[in-house]
Design a protein around this motif. Sequence first.
Motif, PDB file in Angstrom:
ATOM      1  N   PRO A   1       0.804  -1.229   0.000  1.00 46.19           N
ATOM      2  CA  PRO A   1       0.000   0.000   0.000  1.00 46.19           C
ATOM      3  C   PRO A   1       0.836   1.278   0.000  1.00 46.19           C
ATOM      4  O   PRO A   1       0.329   2.342  -0.333  1.00 46.19           O
ATOM      5  N   GLU A   2       2.112   1.172   0.315  1.00 45.77           N
ATOM      6  CA  GLU A   2       2.981   2.352   0.302  1.00 45.77           C
ATOM      7  C   GLU A   2       3.556   2.618  -1.089  1.00 45.77           C
ATOM      8  O   GLU A   2       4.151   3.668  -1.320  1.00 45.77           O
ATOM      9  N   LEU A   3       3.388   1.669  -2.006  1.00 45.19           N
ATOM     10  CA  LEU A   3       3.925   1.808  -3.372  1.00 45.19           C
ATOM     11  C   LEU A   3       2.807   1.627  -4.400  1.00 45.19           C
ATOM     12  O   LEU A   3       2.906   0.823  -5.323  1.00 45.19           O
ATOM     13  N   VAL A   4       1.739   2.392  -4.252  1.00 47.79           N
ATOM     14  CA  VAL A   4       0.561   2.217  -5.096  1.00 47.79           C
ATOM     15  C   VAL A   4       0.872   2.484  -6.569  1.00 47.79           C
ATOM     16  O   VAL A   4       0.454   1.728  -7.445  1.00 47.79           O
ATOM     17  N   ILE A   5       1.620   3.539  -6.868  1.00 49.76           N
ATOM     18  CA  ILE A   5       1.915   3.876  -8.264  1.00 49.76           C
ATOM     19  C   ILE A   5       2.729   2.771  -8.922  1.00 49.76           C
ATOM     20  O   ILE A   5       2.441   2.365 -10.049  1.00 49.76           O
ATOM     21  N   GLU A   6       3.727   2.236  -8.213  1.00 46.25           N
ATOM     22  CA  GLU A   6       4.534   1.154  -8.762  1.00 46.25           C
ATOM     23  C   GLU A   6       3.692  -0.098  -8.982  1.00 46.25           C
ATOM     24  O   GLU A   6       3.840  -0.806  -9.974  1.00 46.25           O
ATOM     25  N   THR A   7       2.772  -0.374  -8.042  1.00 42.65           N
ATOM     26  CA  THR A   7       1.906  -1.544  -8.166  1.00 42.65           C
ATOM     27  C   THR A   7       0.972  -1.400  -9.363  1.00 42.65           C
ATOM     28  O   THR A   7       0.766  -2.366 -10.105  1.00 42.65           O
ATOM     29  N   GLU A   8       0.416  -0.219  -9.579  1.00 43.60           N
ATOM     30  CA  GLU A   8      -0.449   0.006 -10.736  1.00 43.60           C
ATOM     31  C   GLU A   8       0.332  -0.163 -12.031  1.00 43.60           C
ATOM     32  O   GLU A   8      -0.174  -0.725 -13.008  1.00 43.60           O
ATOM     33  N   SER A   9       1.567   0.316 -12.049  1.00 45.28           N
ATOM     34  CA  SER A   9       2.412   0.163 -13.229  1.00 45.28           C
ATOM     35  C   SER A   9       2.718  -1.311 -13.483  1.00 45.28           C
ATOM     36  O   SER A   9       2.682  -1.777 -14.624  1.00 45.28           O
ATOM     37  N   GLU A  10       3.003  -2.057 -12.426  1.00 46.74           N
ATOM     38  CA  GLU A  10       3.278  -3.493 -12.574  1.00 46.74           C
ATOM     39  C   GLU A  10       2.045  -4.220 -13.098  1.00 46.74           C
ATOM     40  O   GLU A  10       2.147  -5.085 -13.965  1.00 46.74           O
ATOM     41  N   GLU A  11       0.871  -3.854 -12.591  1.00 43.15           N
ATOM     42  CA  GLU A  11      -0.371  -4.481 -13.044  1.00 43.15           C
ATOM     43  C   GLU A  11      -0.597  -4.211 -14.535  1.00 43.15           C
ATOM     44  O   GLU A  11      -0.977  -5.107 -15.284  1.00 43.15           O
ATOM     45  N   ALA A  12      -0.346  -2.994 -14.977  1.00 46.33           N
ATOM     46  CA  ALA A  12      -0.509  -2.651 -16.391  1.00 46.33           C
ATOM     47  C   ALA A  12       0.470  -3.443 -17.256  1.00 46.33           C
ATOM     48  O   ALA A  12       0.100  -3.946 -18.334  1.00 46.33           O
ATOM     49  N   ASP A  13       1.716  -3.577 -16.807  1.00 46.71           N
ATOM     50  CA  ASP A  13       2.704  -4.362 -17.550  1.00 46.71           C
ATOM     51  C   ASP A  13       2.301  -5.834 -17.622  1.00 46.71           C
ATOM     52  O   ASP A  13       2.443  -6.477 -18.668  1.00 46.71           O
ATOM     53  N   LEU A  14       1.804  -6.375 -16.511  1.00 46.97           N
ATOM     54  CA  LEU A  14       1.364  -7.770 -16.489  1.00 46.97           C
ATOM     55  C   LEU A  14       0.190  -7.986 -17.437  1.00 46.97           C
ATOM     56  O   LEU A  14       0.128  -8.993 -18.135  1.00 46.97           O
ATOM     57  N   LEU A  15      -0.735  -7.037 -17.468  1.00 47.71           N
ATOM     58  CA  LEU A  15      -1.889  -7.155 -18.356  1.00 47.71           C
ATOM     59  C   LEU A  15      -1.448  -7.162 -19.817  1.00 47.71           C
ATOM     60  O   LEU A  15      -1.925  -7.972 -20.612  1.00 47.71           O
ATOM     61  N   THR A  16      -0.520  -6.284 -20.176  1.00 49.27           N
ATOM     62  CA  THR A  16       0.002  -6.268 -21.543  1.00 49.27           C
ATOM     63  C   THR A  16       0.658  -7.598 -21.887  1.00 49.27           C
ATOM     64  O   THR A  16       0.441  -8.149 -22.969  1.00 49.27           O
ATOM     65  N   ASP A  17       1.442  -8.139 -20.961  1.00 50.47           N
ATOM     66  CA  ASP A  17       2.093  -9.426 -21.163  1.00 50.47           C
ATOM     67  C   ASP A  17       1.062 -10.544 -21.329  1.00 50.47           C
ATOM     68  O   ASP A  17       1.205 -11.410 -22.193  1.00 50.47           O
ATOM     69  N   MET A  18       0.007 -10.521 -20.525  1.00 52.92           N
ATOM     70  CA  MET A  18      -1.025 -11.555 -20.610  1.00 52.92           C
ATOM     71  C   MET A  18      -1.805 -11.446 -21.916  1.00 52.92           C
ATOM     72  O   MET A  18      -2.162 -12.463 -22.519  1.00 52.92           O
ATOM     73  N   GLU A  19      -2.079 -10.235 -22.376  1.00 53.31           N
ATOM     74  CA  GLU A  19      -2.767 -10.051 -23.658  1.00 53.31           C
ATOM     75  C   GLU A  19      -1.922 -10.610 -24.795  1.00 53.31           C
ATOM     76  O   GLU A  19      -2.436 -11.283 -25.692  1.00 53.31           O
ATOM     77  N   GLN A  20      -0.618 -10.343 -24.755  1.00 54.73           N
ATOM     78  CA  GLN A  20       0.267 -10.856 -25.793  1.00 54.73           C
ATOM     79  C   GLN A  20       0.320 -12.385 -25.752  1.00 54.73           C
ATOM     80  O   GLN A  20       0.248 -13.044 -26.797  1.00 54.73           O
ATOM     81  N   GLU A  21       0.429 -12.948 -24.576  1.00 53.61           N
ATOM     82  CA  GLU A  21       0.483 -14.405 -24.440  1.00 53.61           C
ATOM     83  C   GLU A  21      -0.824 -15.043 -24.917  1.00 53.61           C
ATOM     84  O   GLU A  21      -0.817 -16.085 -25.579  1.00 53.61           O
ATOM     85  N   ALA A  22      -1.964 -14.438 -24.597  1.00 52.89           N
ATOM     86  CA  ALA A  22      -3.253 -14.956 -25.056  1.00 52.89           C
ATOM     87  C   ALA A  22      -3.340 -14.891 -26.583  1.00 52.89           C
ATOM     88  O   ALA A  22      -3.823 -15.835 -27.227  1.00 52.89           O
ATOM     89  N   ALA A  23      -2.867 -13.802 -27.180  1.00 53.05           N
ATOM     90  CA  ALA A  23      -2.874 -13.675 -28.646  1.00 53.05           C
ATOM     91  C   ALA A  23      -2.000 -14.750 -29.281  1.00 53.05           C
ATOM     92  O   ALA A  23      -2.386 -15.373 -30.281  1.00 53.05           O
TER      93      ALA A  23
END
Length: 171
Positions: A130-152
Amino acid sequence: IKLTYLRNVILTAMLALALAACGFHLRGNIPLPSGISNMFIEAPKGGFNDQLSLVLSNAGAELATGPGGADVVLKITSATTNRTVGTLDARGKADSYNLIFSVSYRLEDPAGKIIRSASINETRRYNFNPELVIETESEEADLLTDMEQEAAINIVRQLASVTDYPAPPVQ
């Protein structure tokens, strides 16, 4: 020096030949059967549609601008993202989350007959501080992009195995 250079060129050529002979393909570069290589993608606009179009183009697909000019239509019937609690800390607060990307699709012929349909799920876990919310949101966005690519890539792998759909006649 010239002998070393020549040896390196020969070794590189032999390695490239060996990789080509064993069926190795660069990630996302999976050849499609000729019967389905001319396709139209019907999908919601966004990151996954862009990833899918890129992976299909790398696989040699000709992406039609409309369903009328295609041999097959790839319909993305759903593409959803969900986040669930992965683990809890001693105080009962979430300290990791599971990110789940699910996509369902149908491959149809021009008459609407289903050639193949399937669903793919990609899951990733990430830690939450909870002290690194911006970094966590950035990591989540990167993971989502990676998952979209893997699904494709997984969709293209599944489409590459379609062997019972005839190639269009050569004109």
